[in-house]
Write an enzyme that holds these catalytic residues in place. Structure first.
Site, PDB file in Angstrom:
ATOM      1  N   ASN A 186       0.870  -1.175   0.000  1.00 18.97           N
ATOM      2  CA  ASN A 186       0.000   0.000   0.000  1.00 18.97           C
ATOM      3  C   ASN A 186       0.908   1.226   0.000  1.00 18.97           C
ATOM      4  O   ASN A 186       1.515   1.549   1.013  1.00 18.97           O
ATOM      5  CB  ASN A 186      -0.887  -0.032   1.262  1.00 18.97           C
ATOM      6  CG  ASN A 186      -1.715   1.234   1.413  1.00 18.97           C
ATOM      7  OD1 ASN A 186      -1.783   2.063   0.504  1.00 18.97           O
ATOM      8  ND2 ASN A 186      -2.355   1.380   2.571  1.00 18.97           N
ATOM      9  N   TRP A 187       0.990   1.865  -1.167  1.00 17.69           N
ATOM     10  CA  TRP A 187       1.928   2.987  -1.286  1.00 17.69           C
ATOM     11  C   TRP A 187       1.414   4.255  -0.596  1.00 17.69           C
ATOM     12  O   TRP A 187       2.144   5.228  -0.467  1.00 17.69           O
ATOM     13  CB  TRP A 187       2.198   3.296  -2.768  1.00 17.69           C
ATOM     14  CG  TRP A 187       2.966   2.234  -3.480  1.00 17.69           C
ATOM     15  CD1 TRP A 187       3.441   1.055  -2.968  1.00 17.69           C
ATOM     16  CD2 TRP A 187       3.354   2.245  -4.865  1.00 17.69           C
ATOM     17  NE1 TRP A 187       4.097   0.350  -3.948  1.00 17.69           N
ATOM     18  CE2 TRP A 187       4.059   1.055  -5.115  1.00 17.69           C
ATOM     19  CE3 TRP A 187       3.167   3.149  -5.919  1.00 17.69           C
ATOM     20  CZ2 TRP A 187       4.581   0.746  -6.372  1.00 17.69           C
ATOM     21  CZ3 TRP A 187       3.678   2.844  -7.171  1.00 17.69           C
ATOM     22  CH2 TRP A 187       4.385   1.645  -7.392  1.00 17.69           C
ATOM     23  N   LYS A 188       0.137   4.233  -0.209  1.00 16.17           N
ATOM     24  CA  LYS A 188      -0.474   5.425   0.422  1.00 16.17           C
ATOM     25  C   LYS A 188      -0.275   6.636  -0.501  1.00 16.17           C
ATOM     26  O   LYS A 188      -0.312   6.471  -1.724  1.00 16.17           O
ATOM     27  CB  LYS A 188       0.075   5.620   1.840  1.00 16.17           C
ATOM     28  CG  LYS A 188      -0.038   4.313   2.656  1.00 16.17           C
ATOM     29  CD  LYS A 188       0.212   4.468   4.122  1.00 16.17           C
ATOM     30  CE  LYS A 188       0.060   3.109   4.808  1.00 16.17           C
ATOM     31  NZ  LYS A 188       0.188   3.154   6.253  1.00 16.17           N
ATOM     32  N   HIS A 248      -9.275   1.221   5.009  1.00 16.68           N
ATOM     33  CA  HIS A 248      -7.987   1.351   5.706  1.00 16.68           C
ATOM     34  C   HIS A 248      -8.161   2.256   6.925  1.00 16.68           C
ATOM     35  O   HIS A 248      -8.948   3.198   6.893  1.00 16.68           O
ATOM     36  CB  HIS A 248      -6.927   1.923   4.745  1.00 16.68           C
ATOM     37  CG  HIS A 248      -5.549   1.834   5.313  1.00 16.68           C
ATOM     38  ND1 HIS A 248      -5.058   2.770   6.199  1.00 16.68           N
ATOM     39  CD2 HIS A 248      -4.574   0.909   5.162  1.00 16.68           C
ATOM     40  CE1 HIS A 248      -3.827   2.413   6.555  1.00 16.68           C
ATOM     41  NE2 HIS A 248      -3.514   1.287   5.938  1.00 16.68           N
ATOM     42  N   GLU A 258      -6.453   4.594   8.041  1.00 15.34           N
ATOM     43  CA  GLU A 258      -6.224   6.027   7.800  1.00 15.34           C
ATOM     44  C   GLU A 258      -7.472   6.672   7.207  1.00 15.34           C
ATOM     45  O   GLU A 258      -7.759   7.841   7.454  1.00 15.34           O
ATOM     46  CB  GLU A 258      -4.992   6.212   6.900  1.00 15.34           C
ATOM     47  CG  GLU A 258      -3.716   5.923   7.689  1.00 15.34           C
ATOM     48  CD  GLU A 258      -2.566   5.353   6.878  1.00 15.34           C
ATOM     49  OE1 GLU A 258      -2.599   5.449   5.639  1.00 15.34           O
ATOM     50  OE2 GLU A 258      -1.641   4.799   7.497  1.00 15.34           O
ATOM     51  N   GLU A 306      -4.927  -4.937  10.549  1.00 13.94           N
ATOM     52  CA  GLU A 306      -3.863  -3.953  10.793  1.00 13.94           C
ATOM     53  C   GLU A 306      -4.087  -3.291  12.142  1.00 13.94           C
ATOM     54  O   GLU A 306      -4.918  -2.375  12.256  1.00 13.94           O
ATOM     55  CB  GLU A 306      -3.876  -2.879   9.693  1.00 13.94           C
ATOM     56  CG  GLU A 306      -3.625  -3.421   8.306  1.00 13.94           C
ATOM     57  CD  GLU A 306      -3.085  -2.345   7.372  1.00 13.94           C
ATOM     58  OE1 GLU A 306      -2.080  -2.608   6.718  1.00 13.94           O
ATOM     59  OE2 GLU A 306      -3.643  -1.232   7.322  1.00 13.94           O
ATOM     60  N   GLY A 347       3.226   2.119  10.774  1.00 14.67           N
ATOM     61  CA  GLY A 347       4.202   3.186  10.613  1.00 14.67           C
ATOM     62  C   GLY A 347       4.942   3.532  11.892  1.00 14.67           C
ATOM     63  O   GLY A 347       5.617   4.553  11.973  1.00 14.67           O
ATOM     64  N   SER A 361       3.999  -2.306  10.188  1.00 16.77           N
ATOM     65  CA  SER A 361       5.452  -2.424  10.350  1.00 16.77           C
ATOM     66  C   SER A 361       5.981  -3.799   9.961  1.00 16.77           C
ATOM     67  O   SER A 361       6.902  -4.316  10.591  1.00 16.77           O
ATOM     68  CB  SER A 361       5.874  -2.054  11.778  1.00 16.77           C
ATOM     69  OG  SER A 361       5.530  -0.709  12.052  1.00 16.77           O
ATOM     70  N   GLY A 364       3.146  -1.084   4.144  1.00 16.27           N
ATOM     71  CA  GLY A 364       3.279   0.332   3.833  1.00 16.27           C
ATOM     72  C   GLY A 364       4.723   0.668   3.501  1.00 16.27           C
ATOM     73  O   GLY A 364       5.206   0.444   2.386  1.00 16.27           O
ATOM     74  N   GLY A 365       5.440   1.187   4.495  1.00 11.86           N
ATOM     75  CA  GLY A 365       6.798   1.689   4.285  1.00 11.86           C
ATOM     76  C   GLY A 365       7.725   0.753   3.523  1.00 11.86           C
ATOM     77  O   GLY A 365       8.430   1.186   2.595  1.00 11.86           O
TER      78      GLY A 365
HETATM   79  P1  13P Z   1       3.510   0.233   7.544  1.00  4.66           P
HETATM   80  O1  13P Z   1       3.966  -1.057   6.913  1.00  4.66           O
HETATM   81  O2  13P Z   1       4.235   1.430   7.062  1.00  4.66           O
HETATM   82  O3  13P Z   1       3.443   0.116   9.045  1.00  4.66           O
HETATM   83  O4  13P Z   1       1.982   0.454   7.047  1.00  4.66           O
HETATM   84  C1  13P Z   1       1.074  -0.569   7.163  1.00  4.66           C
HETATM   85  C2  13P Z   1      -0.153  -0.189   6.436  1.00  4.66           C
HETATM   86  O5  13P Z   1      -0.896   0.686   6.871  1.00  4.66           O
HETATM   87  C3  13P Z   1      -0.444  -0.870   5.177  1.00  4.66           C
HETATM   88  O6  13P Z   1      -1.743  -0.619   4.745  1.00  4.66           O
END
Ligand code: 13P
Length: 253
Positions: free
Chosen positions: A10-12, A96, A98, A168, A174, A214, A235-236
């Site tokens: 997920n590149w956000k 998600h 967020e 999640e 993050g 993470s 994510g990251g």
């Molecule tokens: P991180 O891997 O950066 O913690 O993000 C997880 C995430 O929200 C994937 O949707």
């Protein structure tokens, strides 16, 4: 029960079209020939077209990060399922944390988006997860139960067969704090238990449940070694080809 591993990035709100293409161009040779996992990248809307083109003829699939439930109309700033399909997306992330935290997403709107995704043939990745406060208050099971019953309300068992769940824990996103493999497995077991109650054991055993929060190359193997963890939503660590590829390789062992 063998469930195929699915690792999705997920590149956000990261990567313009040229940046996204370059990332996928670099990823392609690193994951070429891997068929033990479904590999998905989810760029921002404006980067979808370019990434779909770059991923063409590879084992990398492309997903979106959200969709609107209506077919068309006066919904400024929104994107329909048909628009995502036209851009070449085959997956879509829904609900998600967020979006729940910053954009007013509720279980009811998750449900509406999910129906639109299923109607259009997009493969939905439905996210659930608790806050730190909820976990510390021992409300995790309640919160997840509500998210599942609200988000999946009215979904039939045959529709559920096409849905992926991503667990999640919000406190792990993050932050560098990962749930321990045992803690994540416990929660995945609880989620599968709820799916058994809602859809029956045969179907629930087939549903893939991803862990997100993470996840990195260093912890992917031990997380994926848990019997009810079937993949990752990353994510990251999905923003660099080398780390995403290493994570995928460690996940499938
Ligand atoms: P991180 O891997 O950066 O913690 O993000 C997880 C995430 O929200 C994937 O949707």
């Amino acid at each position: 029960m063998a469930r195929k591993v699915i690792i999705a990035g997920n590149w956000k709100m990261n990567n313009t079209a040229p940046e996204g293409s370059a990332l996928v161009e670099a990823l392609k040779p690193l994951v070429a020939g891997i068929d033990a996992a479904d590999i998905v990248v989810c760029p921002p809307f404006t980067t979808l077209n370019a990434v779909v083109e770059t991923a063409c003829n590879s084992n990398i699939k492309v997903g979106a990060q959200n969709l609107h439930w209506a077919e068309s109309g006066a919904f400024t700033g929104e994107i329909s399922a048909a628009m995502l399909k036209e851009a070449g997306a085959t997956y879509v992330i829904i609900g998600h944390s967020e979006r729940r935290q910053y954009f007013g997403e509720t279980d009811a709107t998750v449900n509406q988006r999910l129906r639109a995704a299923l109607c259009s043939g997009l493969i939905p990745i439905v996210c659930v997860g608790e806050t730190l406060e909820e976990r510390e208050g021992e409300r995790t099971d309640n919160v997840l139960s509500m998210q599942l019953s609200g988000g999946l309300a009215g979904i039939t068992a045959s529709e559920m067969a096409d849905i992926i769940i991503a667990y999640e824990p919000i406190w792990a996103i993050g932050t560098g704090k990962t749930a321990t493999p045992e803690m994540a497995e416990d929660t995945h077991c609880f989620i599968r238990g709820r799916l058994i109650e809602m859809f029956g054991a045969d179907l629930a055993e087939k549903v893939r449940i991803q862990y997100g929060g993470s996840m990195k190359p260093e912890n992917a193997a031990e997380l994926l070694a848990q019997p009810n963890i079937d993949g990752g939503l990353i994510g990251g660590a999905s923003l660099k080809a080398a780390s995403f590829a290493a994570l995928i390789k460690n996940a499938i062992g």
